[in-house]
Write an enzyme that holds these catalytic residues in place. Structure first.
Site, PDB file in Angstrom:
ATOM      1  CE1 TYR A 138      49.166   7.610  -9.311  1.00 20.64           C
ATOM      2  CE2 TYR A 138      51.321   8.658  -9.256  1.00 20.64           C
ATOM      3  CZ  TYR A 138      50.061   8.468  -8.712  1.00 20.64           C
ATOM      4  OH  TYR A 138      49.697   9.148  -7.578  1.00 20.64           O
ATOM      5  CG  ASP A 279      65.025   9.264  -9.368  1.00 15.38           C
ATOM      6  OD1 ASP A 279      63.786   9.349  -9.407  1.00 15.38           O
ATOM      7  OD2 ASP A 279      65.639   8.418  -8.695  1.00 15.38           O
TER       8      ASP A 279
END
Length: 322
Positions: A138, A279
């Site tokens: 993405y 993350d």
């Protein structure tokens, strides 16, 4: 007053931008294939074409002053398992749109980019000159489009602005956040308040942050929309301007959860699990360039205001059975 084409204008951000353009008195056409958008999100007063951005040449003409481009798939996890879907739509669709703009003589573009183009941040706050190293197809597809737009500007005189969002939240009137599947923190916590989830998962509480949970930069979708309106006249012919959009302040996962508790009056059970791969502890934007070049500053930076608007939209959507 101007005439604008908004691709993906039935989605979350696109619908809010389309609504703000209509409110400002502009002529707006929304094109969306409704694969992830909602017909009812298209604002009253905007024309609607149900179609794919790949077919832009069939309806884009010289009467349009600019294009605002939101038509992209945006689920990071899905992009890892079905990358070809993201290359075909996000990159292939934009390539077709740029060709249609070139042929029609439409010389101005505002592109919905993303902070995912940076990947793991090397410093905080993140600036536009930081390295771009996406960690998902993405993010890579959005970065590829940014490169494509830069080439179009240099070769054909397009005036373009890419706006790299950080964490968009909140709602504007009847337009709010509805993803399937949902992956964003605020609407997920609100689903717990609505009784749709038993608890909210906290992915790691041992980060080097004040409360051990990840810190993110949240921006109200209405502030984001204002940046798009300002961006319509920010670039000159042949220039590709890239601007981060964020508040410049971060809120932790636990701060978000506690704010939802206060706004909704509901207990929000939380379950701490392991960290998710990739993350970062802190992801906060520097929006100094947007301040300087666009004249943009967020007016709704308070987390309580953001959550309050999102909660009102979530309840309204729940009552409507949507």
């Amino acid at each position: 007053m101007s005439k604008y084409l908004v691709t993906g204008g039935a989605g979350y951000v696109g619908s809010v931008v389309a609504a703000r353009l209509v409110e400002a008195g502009h002529t707006v056409t929304v094109v969306d294939d409704l694969s992830t958008g909602f017909r009812e999100a298209v604002p009253a007063g905007a024309a609607f074409i149900e179609g794919r951005v790949q077919d832009a040449a069939t309806w884009l003409d010289a009467t349009y002053d600019a294009v605002l481009h939101f038509a992209a798939y945006s689920q990071v996890g899905e992009s890892v398992t079905v990358p070809e879907k993201y290359w075909a739509n996000n990159v292939g669709g934009t390539m077709a749109l740029l060709a249609a703009m070139r042929d029609a003589g439409v010389g101005r573009l505002v592109f919905s980019s993303t902070a995912a183009t940076y990947g793991e941040p090397v410093s905080t706050p993140v600036t536009e000159t930081d390295p771009t190293a996406p960690t998902s197809p993405y993010g890579a597809s959005k970065l590829a489009v940014d490169h494509m737009i830069a080439g179009e500007c240099a070769a054909h005189g397009l005036a373009a602005v890419s706006l790299r969002y950080f964490n968009v939240a909140g709602a504007h009137g009847a337009c709010g956040e509805r993803h399937d599947p949902e992956s964003h923190l605020i609407p997920l916590v609100l689903q717990v308040a609505l009784g749709k989830r038993d608890f909210i998962s906290v992915y790691g509480d041992d980060y080097p942050t004040p409360d051990g949970t990840c810190v993110r930069d949240y921006i109200h979708v209405a502030d984001l929309a204002e940046a798009h309106l300002l961006a319509l006249t920010a670039a000159t012919a042949g220039e590709h301007l890239v601007c981060n959009l964020g508040n410049g302040n971060g809120f932790s996962v636990r701060e978000v959860i506690e704010t939802v508790r206060k706004v909704t009056g509901h207990e929000i059970p939380e379950v701490v699990t392991g960290r998710r791969a990739g993350d970062p502890a802190i992801l906060v934007a520097s929006a100094a360039r947007a301040h300087e070049r666009l004249g943009w500053r967020p007016a709704r930076a308070d987390l309580t205001d953001i959550v309050t608007d999102a909660w009102a939209f979530a309840r309204r959507t729940e009552r409507a059975g949507e």
